[in-house]
Design a protein around this motif. Sequence first.
Motif, mmCIF file in Angstrom:
data_model
loop_
_atom_site.group_PDB
_atom_site.id
_atom_site.type_symbol
_atom_site.label_atom_id
_atom_site.label_comp_id
_atom_site.label_asym_id
_atom_site.label_seq_id
_atom_site.Cartn_x
_atom_site.Cartn_y
_atom_site.Cartn_z
ATOM 1 N N ILE A 108 50.805 33.517 57.224
ATOM 2 C CA ILE A 108 50.626 33.199 55.804
ATOM 3 C C ILE A 108 49.247 33.663 55.341
ATOM 4 O O ILE A 108 49.110 34.351 54.319
ATOM 5 C CB ILE A 108 50.814 31.683 55.574
ATOM 6 C CG1 ILE A 108 52.252 31.271 55.934
ATOM 7 C CG2 ILE A 108 50.486 31.313 54.132
ATOM 8 C CD1 ILE A 108 52.480 29.789 55.957
ATOM 9 N N THR A 109 48.211 33.304 56.121
ATOM 10 C CA THR A 109 46.848 33.698 55.764
ATOM 11 C C THR A 109 46.724 35.222 55.738
ATOM 12 O O THR A 109 46.178 35.797 54.792
ATOM 13 C CB THR A 109 45.848 33.110 56.782
ATOM 14 O OG1 THR A 109 46.009 31.695 56.785
ATOM 15 C CG2 THR A 109 44.424 33.458 56.421
ATOM 16 N N GLY A 110 47.272 35.851 56.772
ATOM 17 C CA GLY A 110 47.168 37.307 56.869
ATOM 18 C C GLY A 110 47.864 38.008 55.722
ATOM 19 O O GLY A 110 47.307 38.933 55.119
ATOM 20 N N SER A 111 49.076 37.542 55.366
ATOM 21 C CA SER A 111 49.753 38.245 54.266
ATOM 22 C C SER A 111 49.060 37.966 52.936
ATOM 23 O O SER A 111 49.008 38.852 52.079
ATOM 24 C CB SER A 111 51.247 37.913 54.206
ATOM 25 O OG SER A 111 51.497 36.611 54.592
ATOM 26 N N GLY A 112 48.504 36.751 52.772
ATOM 27 C CA GLY A 112 47.747 36.462 51.551
ATOM 28 C C GLY A 112 46.563 37.399 51.399
ATOM 29 O O GLY A 112 46.335 37.969 50.327
ATOM 30 N N LEU A 113 45.815 37.579 52.485
ATOM 31 C CA LEU A 113 44.642 38.456 52.429
ATOM 32 C C LEU A 113 45.051 39.905 52.207
ATOM 33 O O LEU A 113 44.371 40.644 51.491
ATOM 34 C CB LEU A 113 43.815 38.313 53.723
ATOM 35 C CG LEU A 113 43.113 36.958 53.883
ATOM 36 C CD1 LEU A 113 42.469 36.835 55.260
ATOM 37 C CD2 LEU A 113 42.063 36.759 52.793
ATOM 38 N N ALA A 114 46.193 40.290 52.798
ATOM 39 C CA ALA A 114 46.676 41.666 52.597
ATOM 40 C C ALA A 114 47.053 41.886 51.138
ATOM 41 O O ALA A 114 46.732 42.926 50.548
ATOM 42 C CB ALA A 114 47.868 41.929 53.511
ATOM 43 N N VAL A 115 47.727 40.873 50.535
ATOM 44 C CA VAL A 115 48.102 40.991 49.115
ATOM 45 C C VAL A 115 46.839 41.063 48.250
ATOM 46 O O VAL A 115 46.767 41.849 47.298
ATOM 47 C CB VAL A 115 48.995 39.806 48.688
ATOM 48 C CG1 VAL A 115 49.191 39.785 47.183
ATOM 49 C CG2 VAL A 115 50.351 39.894 49.382
ATOM 50 N N ALA A 116 45.820 40.260 48.597
ATOM 51 C CA ALA A 116 44.569 40.280 47.828
ATOM 52 C C ALA A 116 43.904 41.651 47.926
ATOM 53 O O ALA A 116 43.395 42.176 46.928
ATOM 54 C CB ALA A 116 43.627 39.189 48.326
ATOM 55 N N ALA A 117 43.909 42.240 49.124
ATOM 56 C CA ALA A 117 43.309 43.569 49.302
ATOM 57 C C ALA A 117 44.070 44.600 48.481
ATOM 58 O O ALA A 117 43.469 45.446 47.801
ATOM 59 C CB ALA A 117 43.306 43.946 50.782
ATOM 60 N N ALA A 118 45.408 44.490 48.506
ATOM 61 C CA ALA A 118 46.230 45.434 47.731
ATOM 62 C C ALA A 118 45.985 45.257 46.240
ATOM 63 O O ALA A 118 45.877 46.235 45.488
ATOM 64 C CB ALA A 118 47.705 45.225 48.066
ATOM 65 N N ALA A 119 45.879 43.998 45.787
ATOM 66 C CA ALA A 119 45.643 43.720 44.362
ATOM 67 C C ALA A 119 44.294 44.286 43.927
ATOM 68 O O ALA A 119 44.172 44.861 42.844
ATOM 69 C CB ALA A 119 45.701 42.221 44.103
ATOM 70 N N SER A 120 43.271 44.142 44.785
ATOM 71 C CA SER A 120 41.944 44.665 44.459
ATOM 72 C C SER A 120 41.988 46.179 44.341
ATOM 73 O O SER A 120 41.452 46.752 43.386
ATOM 74 C CB SER A 120 40.939 44.265 45.543
ATOM 75 O OG SER A 120 40.842 42.875 45.617
ATOM 76 N N ALA A 121 42.645 46.828 45.315
ATOM 77 C CA ALA A 121 42.736 48.291 45.296
ATOM 78 C C ALA A 121 43.507 48.752 44.067
ATOM 79 O O ALA A 121 43.109 49.709 43.390
ATOM 80 C CB ALA A 121 43.400 48.787 46.575
ATOM 81 N N ALA A 122 44.591 48.035 43.740
ATOM 82 C CA ALA A 122 45.407 48.407 42.582
ATOM 83 C C ALA A 122 44.601 48.267 41.299
ATOM 84 O O ALA A 122 44.673 49.122 40.411
ATOM 85 C CB ALA A 122 46.656 47.534 42.523
ATOM 86 N N LEU A 123 43.819 47.181 41.197
ATOM 87 C CA LEU A 123 43.011 46.954 39.992
ATOM 88 C C LEU A 123 41.986 48.062 39.814
ATOM 89 O O LEU A 123 41.847 48.638 38.727
ATOM 90 C CB LEU A 123 42.319 45.588 40.088
ATOM 91 C CG LEU A 123 41.444 45.179 38.907
ATOM 92 C CD1 LEU A 123 42.283 45.033 37.651
ATOM 93 C CD2 LEU A 123 40.722 43.878 39.203
ATOM 94 N N LEU A 124 41.276 48.392 40.899
ATOM 95 C CA LEU A 124 40.265 49.450 40.828
ATOM 96 C C LEU A 124 40.928 50.778 40.477
ATOM 97 O O LEU A 124 40.438 51.523 39.612
ATOM 98 C CB LEU A 124 39.514 49.558 42.159
ATOM 99 C CG LEU A 124 38.333 50.529 42.173
ATOM 100 C CD1 LEU A 124 37.232 50.059 41.231
ATOM 101 C CD2 LEU A 124 37.771 50.701 43.577
ATOM 102 N N GLY A 125 42.060 51.061 41.113
ATOM 103 C CA GLY A 125 42.776 52.308 40.849
ATOM 104 C C GLY A 125 43.260 52.387 39.411
ATOM 105 O O GLY A 125 43.167 53.428 38.762
ATOM 106 N N LEU A 126 43.744 51.250 38.895
ATOM 107 C CA LEU A 126 44.238 51.198 37.513
ATOM 108 C C LEU A 126 43.109 51.465 36.522
ATOM 109 O O LEU A 126 43.252 52.264 35.599
ATOM 110 C CB LEU A 126 44.870 49.832 37.257
ATOM 111 C CG LEU A 126 45.700 49.686 35.986
ATOM 112 C CD1 LEU A 126 46.965 50.517 36.084
ATOM 113 C CD2 LEU A 126 46.063 48.226 35.737
ATOM 114 N N VAL A 127 41.972 50.794 36.732
ATOM 115 C CA VAL A 127 40.821 50.989 35.843
ATOM 116 C C VAL A 127 40.378 52.447 35.914
ATOM 117 O O VAL A 127 40.136 53.097 34.896
ATOM 118 C CB VAL A 127 39.667 50.029 36.232
ATOM 119 C CG1 VAL A 127 38.400 50.364 35.456
ATOM 120 C CG2 VAL A 127 40.067 48.585 35.968
#
Lengths: 132, 123
Positions: A108-127
Amino acid sequence: MNKRRPYVRPMDGWWRKNPFFVEYMVHEGTALFVAAYAAILLTGLVRLSQGEAAWNAWLSALKNPWYVGFHLLALAAIAYHTYTWFKIMPRTMPPVVVGGQRLPAWAITGSGLAVAAAASAALLGLVWGLVR
Amino acid sequence: MKQRTLKRSNAPIFWALFGAGGMLSALFGPMLVFITGIAVPLAVVLPADTMSYPHMLAFAQNIIGKGFIFAIIALFLWHAAHRIFHSLHDIGIHAGTGAKLLCYGLAMLGTLIAAYALLAIGF
């Protein structure tokens, strides 16, 4: 006025005596940075609604070393919030059963952190993509 | 038998706002702080005009951008207000109704100001 003066055990600094509680106070303390950052964003939003000059004044105020220093601290604090948020998640969400087995905490912790990393990368990429 | 009527608690509302804000800040908080507080002011990583007035105005006038800005500001505030309110006890402040009104009241005030500013910016 009550004449009885019952003994009340002093609790000052109770959390400093146990590393577990020190960590607890630090991760609860990240909320101060979340609040301060939200207040900065809210100020920016109000300045944006007041026109170009107001917005540019807010934008150049952010270049002040004190603001940059605050944002570095806030980055560390909120990144720590991200880590603890998903670390606690196995205990704050209902048990997830996959194939008759309870999903282990690390998954659970690992997938949460993976989703957070993906969300951060997506946000930076989107901007990046929007302003390029 | 005495009939007992249970008062419906308002705690789940604040808890849900806390959870939503906590999740949003966990997912996007660090990168947002990096973009708005470090990369743009220092002109590193992202183009220098990333948060220029035309860019930000267009973003805030877009319905998706509006929703994102509102969710970020309002839910961050509600998350922090709930957490700070419940930590008051831990630092020896026996928080009552006044503290609750102050914490959630500030979050509500910030939410209303954000909504007003977003409406003032227009569509």
